[in-house]
Design a protein around this motif. Structure first.
Motif, PDB file in Angstrom:
ATOM      1  N   UNK C  10      22.268  98.764  -3.844  1.00  0.00           N
ATOM      2  CA  UNK C  10      23.819  98.286  -3.410  1.00  0.00           C
ATOM      3  C   UNK C  10      23.833  97.096  -2.444  1.00  0.00           C
ATOM      4  N   UNK C  11      24.988  96.712  -2.580  1.00  0.00           N
ATOM      5  CA  UNK C  11      25.664  95.206  -1.616  1.00  0.00           C
ATOM      6  C   UNK C  11      25.083  95.667  -0.223  1.00  0.00           C
ATOM      7  N   UNK C  12      25.213  94.646   0.141  1.00  0.00           N
ATOM      8  CA  UNK C  12      25.370  94.338   1.716  1.00  0.00           C
ATOM      9  C   UNK C  12      25.969  95.339   2.472  1.00  0.00           C
ATOM     10  N   UNK C 206      21.700  91.704  -2.494  1.00  0.00           N
ATOM     11  CA  UNK C 206      22.671  92.307  -1.460  1.00  0.00           C
ATOM     12  C   UNK C 206      24.095  91.531  -1.900  1.00  0.00           C
ATOM     13  N   UNK C 207      24.834  90.801  -2.589  1.00  0.00           N
ATOM     14  CA  UNK C 207      26.212  91.146  -2.799  1.00  0.00           C
ATOM     15  C   UNK C 207      25.963  91.874  -4.053  1.00  0.00           C
TER      16      UNK C 207
END
Lengths: 348, 348, 348, 348
Positions: C10-12, C206-207
């Motif tokens: 997932x993204x942060x 994380x993006x």
């Protein structure tokens, strides 16, 4: 004493005569000249391939690049030996004509082996859409090191290619030299061995500048014509390409030139062997790779001999140091040149 | 009676002789032949351009595409007339060699006008990064309709280009025909008029197949060499290109051939005019565009005359219907052919 | 238990929040959004490079291909490791964007060595116009095998490149993971080490999907903009790229994510080492290459663990046969997942 | 008061919510995420095309260029209106992705007519191998001038294309706006009207950045996947493209946004018409082209209104001079903004 390349010798007299003969009146341009019809018929006969499609271009790089582009999508990779002309000597022309495709270098030697080819093919396309996709296999015959694939070797390579449904291109810039060395038929060395398209060289073997691209799969003909035009390789005064190729195919000029070139090479190789010169590769056609001392290079150089010092530098301190040379024999070389060359090496 | 194109006639005898003369012994390949040095010197003299860089290729499409690619980034657009050879007759070769650049068609006529050129240039690059960027201007001289830009017209066009810092290419496939028509110097028609690079044609005017690309800006030389090689247009046996061009430039063959071709055209045009034939364009060099009745076309056709019916169909019902023809005169045309052609039109 | 790739996590949360925050009213498109100004400032600060030019794209392949194309002419070759992402995982995108350039594979390992690089560079361009010309050097940091070039190693490579005047590209898809591993500054790992352009990855760390291309040589900026637009990689609603990158660079999210990912990997590696598992490469960032028996693979597989069996086949006869695995740890992995993975291997 | 473009407005709240919802745990990358399965099903349902192949990319230029490249050989030309986005606003991306193909501009208006299309198609390929070959027809719906092809007009154009066996592409960056304007089904406007492939826009109508490419001919699917990857347009974290498109297609968001945008435009147009403002084109979807005096422009400008002055310069002497404006209405525009805009024009 010119051993630098077979692309620096003169054209065969019959080729020049054919040019002059063709220079009469008007002829339809762009390949519609009647001499091209003769060429097409001769090549179909010689290759025992009545449905083959035949096109002429002026350079070997054009023949290779345009032929390969017909069989290689931009997201694919072409398989070839690391020293292949298409890899080392065409300034990215195959990549250019194939719209940005890749080349995968197979093995380490000047010949691909079936094992190395299969490994290379297997390695590609294990990554789905992410990696380059498998494209054509390109075989150079005579190899860039002067060796010749036997028919068994050829068939073994194409068998691997076919097992992956990959098309096969033969870079035959020195097609005739290989044919003479193998003493087989053009069909044996091409479509009977699983080759789909051939660059059939004329330039290095007695022409001014002409190569035939021969498709045994006639479905590619129209695409090739469009690619040739778009690549700026379609001659308006095409008859002068046709005339060269026609003369080359007449009275066995193409085979006789190759026989002479190979015989010149054999004479050179024998002379060198008698002097104990060491060969890097077995000279099977018209090229010798061998090493001899810098002092001998210097004598040859001083006497005006021209050839490539393949490894090492002519300028150097140690006259005994061994430097490698590439010696190419064309059909026009005289026995005197060859013998003088040998004697200068042995003069020490 | 061959009026189909000036690319279907024979080469001048001196060109063939030069090929035979060049066919002696070995010559360094790839442009390092001594005849190329002569060619370079001759062209620099003729163009009064001692720093010009000169390269030879075998086709006009190669000359145009490679020259333009040196001045056109892939995200730019080249400005040319809608009927320019690079637009209509090169199967996207300019786009290919320039890596996917665009062509912007200027105006409606066979000649660009300064006003139309400025409008076209202004229209591009009003969109920042979104639209194509402005690239080179390519001028065809003789135009594809047989007219010739005057020096005033040329200078006016290049002035517009220079005001936007755009380079200028001259497609001179029929350079000599234009030069003779204008009765000016090569320098007048090129660098003195703001031209940066010229495709200097030989093929249509008496050669076998050779064009020179002349850069007045020598900084482009190495890039051109790489592009030529990558495009598969570098000849190994380059001496045979050099020999053609050298003969072409010797004893004013190039000018005399063009004078003869233009004179042939003038004779044809006068004969047609005397018959009241209507011209689509003013025949200023070696091409006539004119219309005459289908019945006359049929007579010519039956007598074996070859030329393009430019508009309309030879097969048709009405013998009085006017069809347009393109009639190209090369240097080798005889007065007999011309006069027979005229008399067949007038035979009604 | 997800170890297949760091591009599947997932993204942060802060990145998602930033997207929502950015979703207010109108913003100028195509990179003219105010958030991009913040991003540019942050990157210049972080890299201590006040003149750097910064651009955003959405994929790592776009970042690499567009950056390299700015430094590679179509007739050149790029130097990289044989396992480089640009060679193996981009389906010929670098060749495509560079207009048909070539890749030269340096050495045998996952890291280039200065000696191998120098050899490869020397080997090219010994053939004048005939061979590919020397182009940029591309270094992957973290390497595709999870190892990290030390600053000494980086500097040694770029020193070789600079001695031939070749530009250097850093493929930093896992830039942050390498930085954390080396505990150095971004400047140390880039321009101070001789790097000219960086693909600075966000997606894997994380993006949602954003990478920055950072030019320390601002002269390339406009060309990059044109290439990005022509490559269809310029976002109209650019603010959503900017917002991601901005959040990523805020509060050290980028470093903390990488620290967490590397710590996750260290925990995994320690657990495996304690079990006596053999590593193919020293796990220096967030990737482990190791081998363990098929039986253990089967247990993991049955428990739903996801990762690539790098060598060998999960289906097979011998439960004791050792198969290699690639295990990638992203920042979002939990200790529970890691420990469960380890215990399943050791369950035997 | 933002009327500059529909690519500068915010995304619909449901799209942002979908991004956040998708941001849970791991998801298979590169289009293998489960949300993509939902998207595929929804699009097949909406288009009544159970065999359609569906792919997502992030930009409209990518959708157009990649779709067209699947139908256009490098030696062909694509037919489009002179103001088409692919001609004017993609910086040669279509030429790039199609390997150097050409665009042929049809007619003079913002819409192609069947007559002009047939003329343009006929004009190409009269030159055999010499000219560009006929390629796909690309229709922009909504046109770049805010008008909409009726179903009759669409069918008439595709009928011409089909009579030459040419494929048809629909640039539907504003697909929903056109659909709402025509009040027809997606099938009516695409495959039932002879369209082979659609760029189905999301970005301009409420998404962050996502477009679907829909092939009604599923044979092109694999080639598209390879082209997308090679073009660096395959997202690793693909779920965030899927999530956007999924939200867009849920609860009729896509249609409602378009209805709102078109209604906003209608309100604007009515207000302008009531003031006697002159329209350049009939505003049929969400774009108005109209002219009003410089003084009114200045008032709007001073009040912070954003839009393109399409013809003429805001700076100028004569306050009464009429300048043309392009006014684009997106779904998020408020009635207050519209009414304020109108009242500022009428304030004089």
């Amino acid at each position: 004493m010119f051993f630098a390349s077979d692309n620096a010798g003169p054209a065969h007299p019959s080729v020049l005569t054919a040019l002059a003969d063709a220079n009469q009146g008007y002829a339809m341009p762009y390949g519609a000249d009647p001499i091209m019809d003769e060429v097409r018929t001769k090549i179909r006969d010689i290759f025992e391939a009545p449905n083959a499609e035949v096109f002429l271009v002026a350079t070997g790089t054009a023949a290779n690049s345009l032929a390969l582009a017909c069989y290689c999508q931009p997201w694919q990779t072409m398989f070839c030996a690391p020293v292949a002309h298409i890899q080392e000597d065409e300034c990215n022309a195959p990549e250019f004509f194939a719209g940005g495709a890749k080349l995968t270098l197979v093995g380490e030697g000047e010949k691909m082996t079936p094992t190395a080819l299969e490994q290379s093919i297997r390695r590609e396309e294990t990554r789905g859409v992410h990696g380059p996709q498998r494209g054509p296999v390109s075989i150079t015959q005579v190899t860039e090191r002067g060796t010749v694939y036997s028919l068994e070797e050829l068939n073994a390579l194409t068998k691997v290619a076919k097992s992956f449904d990959l098309p096969v291109h033969l870079d035959g810039a020195r097609f005739a030299n290989a044919l003479v060395a193998l003493d087989c038929s053009p069909a044996d060395m091409t479509w009977k061995a699983g080759v789909d398209v051939v660059s059939f060289g004329g330039t290095k073997n007695g022409c001014v500048g002409v190569e035939a691209v021969i498709f045994f799969d006639p479905d590619k003909a129209w695409e090739f014509e469009l690619r040739r035009k778009r690549g700026a390789h379609l001659f308006s005064k095409h008859r002068y390409l046709s005339a060269q190729m026609n003369a080359y195919l007449t009275d066995d000029v193409w085979r006789q030139n190759a026989q002479q070139a190979n015989a010149n090479c054999a004479r050179l190789a024998k002379g060198l062997k008698d002097l104990g010169v060491k060969f890097m590769h077995d000279p099977q056609a018209n090229i010798v790779f061998c090493s001899f001392p810098r002092a001998a290079h210097q004598r040859l150089h001083d006497a005006g001999a021209l050839y490539y010092v393949w490894s090492g530098e002519l300028e150097g301190d140690d006259p005994a140091e061994m430097l490698e040379a590439r010696l190419v024999c064309d059909w026009s070389l005289s026995n005197e040149q060859i013998d003088q060359f040998i004697s200068l090496i042995g003069a020490d």
